[in-house]
Design an enzyme around this catalytic site. Structure first.
Site, PDB file in Angstrom:
ATOM      1  N   GLU A 152       0.830  -1.207   0.000  1.00 40.27           N
ATOM      2  CA  GLU A 152       0.000   0.000   0.000  1.00 40.27           C
ATOM      3  C   GLU A 152       0.871   1.266   0.000  1.00 40.27           C
ATOM      4  O   GLU A 152       1.927   1.300   0.633  1.00 40.27           O
ATOM      5  CB  GLU A 152      -0.928   0.011   1.204  1.00 40.27           C
ATOM      6  CG  GLU A 152      -1.883  -1.186   1.269  1.00 40.27           C
ATOM      7  CD  GLU A 152      -2.891  -1.216   0.122  1.00 40.27           C
ATOM      8  OE1 GLU A 152      -3.070  -0.171  -0.548  1.00 40.27           O
ATOM      9  OE2 GLU A 152      -3.510  -2.281  -0.088  1.00 40.27           O
ATOM     10  N   CYS A 206      -7.016  -2.047   8.433  1.00 40.06           N
ATOM     11  CA  CYS A 206      -5.723  -2.077   7.751  1.00 40.06           C
ATOM     12  C   CYS A 206      -5.257  -0.664   7.405  1.00 40.06           C
ATOM     13  O   CYS A 206      -4.131  -0.273   7.719  1.00 40.06           O
ATOM     14  CB  CYS A 206      -5.817  -2.931   6.481  1.00 40.06           C
ATOM     15  SG  CYS A 206      -6.008  -4.697   6.815  1.00 40.06           S
ATOM     16  N   HIS A 261      -0.897  -5.836   2.334  1.00 39.38           N
ATOM     17  CA  HIS A 261      -2.025  -6.768   2.343  1.00 39.38           C
ATOM     18  C   HIS A 261      -1.552  -8.112   1.809  1.00 39.38           C
ATOM     19  O   HIS A 261      -0.847  -8.160   0.789  1.00 39.38           O
ATOM     20  CB  HIS A 261      -3.165  -6.247   1.469  1.00 39.38           C
ATOM     21  CG  HIS A 261      -4.149  -5.396   2.190  1.00 39.38           C
ATOM     22  ND1 HIS A 261      -4.366  -4.072   1.861  1.00 39.38           N
ATOM     23  CD2 HIS A 261      -4.979  -5.665   3.238  1.00 39.38           C
ATOM     24  CE1 HIS A 261      -5.296  -3.571   2.671  1.00 39.38           C
ATOM     25  NE2 HIS A 261      -5.675  -4.521   3.514  1.00 39.38           N
TER      26      HIS A 261
END
Length: 206
Positions: A94, A157, A176
């Site tokens: 991310e 998250c 992830h």
């Protein structure tokens, strides 16, 4: 919390995975982190670096209270947060996280009060493109591939990612990971190990 005992001059990296929630009675992120802990214990590449692993409940209140404490307690070189995504087909790195928009209930049936929260986006200081390339170059050995993402999901998250980015973006990363039907815990751990080694090598070179 899992950790290796190190000497007085030891350095630390912090890795978190999430506990059970919804359909994830066994959370692939935490099980991968546990396997990563074993890999790190047996590794000789960075003998002076301690890996501290912590399982985090899927709770906004817990995250907002615990994350600043972990930074203060450990003064980590790197913080790697790991979470599971049913959408992930590979390790999904991310790039940024948002301060608000968290309307999905956590395991306590709560979500954050955003009345006084200004909308902002924080980006990791890690060069995720180069990191992704490095993971993919090692994919035959690790069994893991990686991709880059600009949508961390506006749930715990992304929330934990934002909390750490607000402390130190140059040391913070979120990944992830796929569920068990796509990667085994050991496969995922191998990929996470490669990520940590890449980050530590970059720290040494800089």
């Amino acid at each position: 919390m899992l950790s290796c005992k190190m000497g007085a001059d030891s350095k630390c990296i912090l890795v978190t995975g999430f506990g059970p929630f919804a359909a994830h009675a066994r959370n692939a992120s935490w099980e991968a982190v546990e396997e990563l802990q074993k890999l790190w214990t047996n590794s000789v590449e960075f003998p002076d670096v301690e890996l501290v692993a912590e399982e985090v409940p899927v709770s906004y209140d817990y995250v907002s209270n615990r994350v600043p404490h972990l930074w203060k307690k450990h003064s980590p070189l790197i913080v790697l947060h790991v979470g599971v995504s049913h959408k992930a087909d590979s390790l999904t790195i991310e790039c940024h996280a948002c301060s608000n928009g968290y309307k999905r209930f956590d395991i306590d049936n709560k979500y954050p009060d955003e009345t006084n929260v200004e909308c902002s986006v924080l980006e990791t200081g890690v060069d995720v493109e180069k990191l992704c390339d490095s993971v993919n170059e090692n994919s035959e050995r690790s069994g893991c591939k990686a991709c880059v993402s600009y949508d961390a999901g506006r749930y715990l998250c992304e929330y934990i990612f934002y909390q750490s980015l607000s402390v130190e973006p140059t040391k913070t990363l979120f990944v992830h990971v796929p569920d068990f039907d796509k990667y085994s815990s050991i496969q995922t751990a191998n990929g996470l190990y490669d990520i940590l080694c890449y980050l530590l090598r970059n720290l040494k070179s800089s």
